[in-house]
Motif scaffolding. Structure first.
Motif, short mmCIF file in Angstrom:
data_model
loop_
_atom_site.label_atom_id
_atom_site.label_comp_id
_atom_site.label_asym_id
_atom_site.label_seq_id
_atom_site.Cartn_x
_atom_site.Cartn_y
_atom_site.Cartn_z
N VAL A 8 69.16 56.77 -2.80
CA VAL A 8 68.51 57.38 -1.67
C VAL A 8 66.97 57.82 -2.24
CG1 VAL A 8 68.17 59.15 0.16
CG2 VAL A 8 70.38 57.83 -0.18
N ILE A 9 67.07 58.33 -3.33
CA ILE A 9 65.88 58.93 -3.95
C ILE A 9 64.79 57.61 -4.48
CG2 ILE A 9 64.85 59.93 -6.07
CD1 ILE A 9 66.71 62.22 -5.91
N LEU A 10 65.49 56.70 -5.03
CA LEU A 10 64.66 55.42 -5.34
C LEU A 10 64.21 54.90 -3.93
CD1 LEU A 10 66.93 54.07 -8.26
CD2 LEU A 10 64.62 55.24 -8.24
N PHE A 11 65.00 54.84 -3.01
CA PHE A 11 64.40 54.26 -1.73
C PHE A 11 63.32 54.94 -1.29
CE2 PHE A 11 65.02 52.80 2.95
CZ PHE A 11 65.12 51.54 2.78
N GLY A 12 63.35 56.37 -1.15
CA GLY A 12 62.24 57.17 -0.89
C GLY A 12 61.07 56.88 -1.72
N ILE A 13 61.14 56.78 -2.96
CA ILE A 13 60.24 56.58 -3.80
C ILE A 13 59.45 55.02 -3.36
CG2 ILE A 13 59.32 56.14 -6.09
CD1 ILE A 13 61.48 58.16 -7.17
N ALA A 28 63.80 61.06 2.74
CA ALA A 28 64.61 60.45 2.15
C ALA A 28 64.85 60.80 0.58
CB ALA A 28 64.53 59.15 1.90
N MET A 29 63.85 61.45 0.07
CA MET A 29 63.83 62.01 -1.30
C MET A 29 64.47 63.42 -1.24
SD MET A 29 60.61 60.72 -3.39
CE MET A 29 59.42 61.61 -2.39
#
Length: 63
Positions: free
Chosen positions: A15-20, A45-46
């Motif tokens: 989810v963090i990678l998706f937000g980035i 998301a992050m």
């Protein structure tokens, strides 16, 4: 650390990678179900990813 905690850590990282990714490519923000601009969606998301990681480290879920 149980399997549930490991799954929470992995999902939180995704989810963090998706937000980035949504920061760099605003088209990815369409997949995030939150109100606002793409930057706000990426921040949400992050934050959700960080919360999942914290839950994975702190709370021990019974098997």
């Amino acid at each position: 650390m149980g399997i549930t905690n490991i799954i929470l850590l992995i999902v939180g990282l995704i989810v963090i990678l998706f937000g980035i990714g949504a920061f760099f490519n605003p088209n990815l923000a369409r997949w995030i179900n939150a109100p606002g601009s793409p930057v706000i969606k990426a921040i949400i998301a992050m934050a959700a990813g960080v919360i999942l990681i914290i839950l994975g480290f702190i709370i021990q879920f019974p098997v």
